[in-house]
Design a protein around this motif. Sequence first.
Motif, short mmCIF file in Angstrom:
data_model
loop_
_atom_site.label_atom_id
_atom_site.label_comp_id
_atom_site.label_asym_id
_atom_site.label_seq_id
_atom_site.Cartn_x
_atom_site.Cartn_y
_atom_site.Cartn_z
N ILE A 324 0.22 -1.52 -0.04
CA ILE A 324 0.14 0.43 0.56
C ILE A 324 0.83 1.51 0.42
O ILE A 324 0.22 2.09 -0.77
CB ILE A 324 -1.04 -0.18 1.02
CG1 ILE A 324 -1.77 -1.27 1.71
CG2 ILE A 324 -1.45 1.60 1.23
CD1 ILE A 324 -3.08 -1.35 0.08
N ALA A 325 1.67 1.12 1.14
CA ALA A 325 2.71 2.78 1.17
C ALA A 325 3.53 2.60 -0.34
O ALA A 325 4.07 3.56 -0.73
CB ALA A 325 4.05 1.98 2.31
N ALA A 326 4.10 1.94 -0.42
CA ALA A 326 4.48 1.46 -2.10
C ALA A 326 3.67 1.79 -3.64
O ALA A 326 4.39 3.02 -4.32
CB ALA A 326 5.23 0.33 -2.96
N MET A 327 2.56 2.35 -3.20
CA MET A 327 1.41 2.08 -4.61
C MET A 327 1.07 4.07 -4.16
O MET A 327 1.15 4.04 -5.16
CB MET A 327 0.24 1.17 -3.97
CG MET A 327 0.72 -0.21 -5.22
SD MET A 327 1.05 -0.22 -6.69
CE MET A 327 -0.25 0.02 -7.73
N ALA A 328 0.98 3.78 -3.26
CA ALA A 328 0.73 5.46 -3.01
C ALA A 328 2.10 6.31 -2.98
O ALA A 328 1.62 7.39 -3.92
CB ALA A 328 0.81 5.82 -1.21
N GLY A 329 3.16 5.98 -2.91
CA GLY A 329 4.25 6.33 -3.12
C GLY A 329 4.59 6.68 -4.98
O GLY A 329 5.05 7.52 -5.11
N ASN A 330 4.16 5.51 -5.38
CA ASN A 330 4.55 5.20 -6.88
C ASN A 330 3.69 6.12 -7.65
O ASN A 330 3.69 7.28 -9.15
CB ASN A 330 4.69 3.71 -7.62
CG ASN A 330 5.82 2.77 -6.60
OD1 ASN A 330 6.44 3.59 -6.29
ND2 ASN A 330 5.60 1.80 -6.66
N VAL A 331 2.06 6.29 -7.22
CA VAL A 331 1.33 6.37 -7.98
C VAL A 331 1.40 8.24 -7.76
O VAL A 331 1.31 9.93 -8.60
CB VAL A 331 -0.33 6.84 -7.29
CG1 VAL A 331 -0.90 7.88 -7.87
CG2 VAL A 331 -0.96 5.63 -8.47
N GLY A 332 1.69 8.73 -6.40
CA GLY A 332 2.10 9.97 -6.06
C GLY A 332 3.23 10.77 -7.27
O GLY A 332 3.19 11.80 -7.84
N VAL A 333 4.38 10.32 -7.64
CA VAL A 333 5.34 11.10 -7.74
C VAL A 333 5.02 10.26 -9.40
O VAL A 333 5.76 11.07 -10.60
CB VAL A 333 6.91 9.32 -8.02
CG1 VAL A 333 7.73 10.13 -9.23
CG2 VAL A 333 7.29 9.47 -5.81
N GLN A 334 4.54 9.60 -9.49
CA GLN A 334 4.46 9.64 -11.29
C GLN A 334 2.83 10.56 -11.32
O GLN A 334 3.38 11.73 -12.66
CB GLN A 334 3.54 7.95 -11.83
CG GLN A 334 4.01 7.24 -11.79
CD GLN A 334 3.32 5.65 -12.62
OE1 GLN A 334 1.75 6.27 -12.12
NE2 GLN A 334 3.99 4.79 -12.79
N SER A 335 2.07 11.04 -10.66
CA SER A 335 0.81 12.25 -11.49
C SER A 335 1.63 13.70 -11.21
O SER A 335 1.84 14.35 -12.18
CB SER A 335 0.06 12.57 -10.43
OG SER A 335 -0.75 11.37 -10.15
#
Length: 450
Positions: A324-335
């Motif tokens: 969950i933490a990794a997905m949140a970080g990845n999506v935020g960085v992509q956006s």
Amino acid sequence: MTPFKLTEELVSEIEQLIELHNDAELNAMLGTVHYADVAEIINELDKEQATYLIKLLDSDKTSDVLTELDEDVREAILSNLSTKEIAGELEELDTDDAADIIGELPKEQIQDVISKIEDREHAKDIVDLLRYAEDSAGGLMAKELVKVNENWNVLTCVKEMRVQAENVTRVHSIYVVDDEEKLKGRLSLKDLLTTSTKTHIKDVFIKNVDSVNVNEDPEEVARIMSKYDLEAIPVVDEIGRLVGRITIDDIVDVIKEEAERDYQMAAGISQDVEADDSIWDLTRARLPWLILGLFGGAAAAVIMGGFEEMFREYTVLFLFTPLIAAMAGNVGVQSSAIIVQGLANDDIKGSISNRLIKEMLLALLNGFILSCLLLIFTWIWKGDFPTSLAISISLIAVIVVAGFIGTFVPLFLDKRGIDPAIATGPFITTSNDIFGILIYFSIAKLILGI
């Protein structure tokens, strides 16, 4: 022509020739080498060896070499040269490069160097450039250009251009000014060659010309030149007088420096540093964001501590916390990366709300697909559908919120005049980790009725 390649054997050979004071062989070896390649060699030498080469080679080459050297190497070499030797090197450079080098000298030495420049007009132009801030179009421009008066006829124009062109390395454009030196337009070389020698310039010049003010931000200058595919752009002062020009090579340096700065910021480095800098400088640049990450991790631990009872009954929730933490970080960085890139290229149009809605719909779609895959995987692995459903729904919510934060933060920073690139690094990752974990456990607790 074979591309130049710097090797240890070549550097070792240069060092040996310097030690033997074999000037003839050094000149024969480096005389035809491009100045940028010579600079690459000198960067690998020690202070005394580098100074030896600079004093040995012709000034018309070594002056250009100085502009290509690493700043610390150039500073060491200049400290070994007399003011007269420095002045001799500067005489061979365009005014913008000369002003950049003089600006790096100790303040008490600057006046002495300028006074020893024999070409007084060149010295005056350098002094003029030193008045402008480094991070402005004025600090970036060169004084060398070709300009003609609108009241001249073609014959007079050609004669004057021949005189001016002697001091200009490359003639990108011919600018037209009035009697007060105000920029009026540009002159086409084709029109100049095909028009009667008695025709006045004001009857043939092109009035539409892009220009920038001396106080314009270099990044904006780069955007304009990129948008209109310009090799050079004239610079005017506050009342429209032509005072210089900026060429594409200077803009490439601006773009490169900005890209390096944004890349470092995205990686959580708060200062402009290089790999060869001291450990202390590198530590100061990296530590602030690492401390932020430390506090962010501590905050996440505190949040998880509030759901300690839920862990005892649903251990599987704990297993998916890193995901969950990794997905949140990845999506935020992509956006945030997409938004920052759009802001840098001036591609972000319309209102912030429309952009947020678009990014949230995109996050919702991605979140739905990913959560379906996670639901199937978790259900097959653990055989517990309610828990699998809780984890999957939480993932959708986390991705949508991360997309919102990753989009909103850089737009907000840009509106406040803060470099939005800061939103692509640890700041956005840490904040999304915290929000992601909080949302994850809150939704899971709600769905599972704990």
